[in-house]
Design an enzyme around this catalytic site. Structure first.
Site, PDB file in Angstrom:
ATOM      1  N   LYS A  63       1.310  -0.243  -9.123  1.00  0.00           N
ATOM      2  CA  LYS A  63       0.604  -0.298  -7.844  1.00  0.00           C
ATOM      3  C   LYS A  63      -0.901  -0.250  -8.066  1.00  0.00           C
ATOM      4  CE  LYS A  63       4.184  -0.540  -5.262  1.00  0.00           C
ATOM      5  NZ  LYS A  63       4.453  -1.742  -4.496  1.00  0.00           N
ATOM      6  N   VAL A  73      -2.566   5.606  -1.130  1.00  0.00           N
ATOM      7  CA  VAL A  73      -3.015   6.715  -0.291  1.00  0.00           C
ATOM      8  C   VAL A  73      -2.200   7.957  -0.635  1.00  0.00           C
ATOM      9  CG1 VAL A  73      -3.209   7.554   2.077  1.00  0.00           C
ATOM     10  CG2 VAL A  73      -3.635   5.138   1.565  1.00  0.00           C
ATOM     11  N   MET A  84       0.837  -1.170   0.000  1.00  0.00           N
ATOM     12  CA  MET A  84       0.000   0.000   0.000  1.00  0.00           C
ATOM     13  C   MET A  84       0.884   1.236   0.000  1.00  0.00           C
ATOM     14  SD  MET A  84      -2.941   1.428   2.622  1.00  0.00           S
ATOM     15  CE  MET A  84      -2.449   0.501   3.992  1.00  0.00           C
ATOM     16  N   PRO A  85       1.048   1.894  -1.133  1.00  0.00           N
ATOM     17  CA  PRO A  85       1.845   3.124  -1.188  1.00  0.00           C
ATOM     18  C   PRO A  85       1.164   4.255  -0.421  1.00  0.00           C
ATOM     19  CG  PRO A  85       1.506   2.223  -3.387  1.00  0.00           C
ATOM     20  CD  PRO A  85       0.607   1.476  -2.465  1.00  0.00           C
ATOM     21  N   TYR A  86       2.000   5.055   0.215  1.00  0.00           N
ATOM     22  CA  TYR A  86       1.528   6.239   0.926  1.00  0.00           C
ATOM     23  C   TYR A  86       2.386   7.402   0.457  1.00  0.00           C
ATOM     24  CZ  TYR A  86       0.796   9.551   4.743  1.00  0.00           C
ATOM     25  OH  TYR A  86       0.511  10.664   5.477  1.00  0.00           O
TER      26      TYR A  86
END
EC number: 5.3.2.-
Length: 67
Positions: A35, A41, A1-3
């Site tokens: 992704k 996010v 989960m990229p932030y």
């Protein structure tokens, strides 16, 4: 989960401009790193210009001298 956390000064970015940033950064992570956009996010923090400095000078002061 990229932030991804984007920090900008609070000098009037519109809701549409922020939406474009969120969409664009999300798409960049999809295109470059494959992704999942549903788990990406993006947070935009708007910072008072008194709390942002460049070269040892608050942005508030820089804005006054650049006019």
């Amino acid at each position: 989960m990229p932030y991804v956390n984007i920090k900008i000064t609070n000098e009037g970015a519109t809701a549409d401009q922020k939406r474009q940033l969120i969409e664009g950064v999300t798409q960049l992570l999809v295109d470059v790193l494959n992704k999942n956009p549903k788990t990406t996010v993006v947070v935009i923090d708007e910072v008072e210009t008194d709390n942002w400095g460049i070269g040892g000078i608050p942005v508030t002061e820089l804005r006054k001298t650049s006019k």
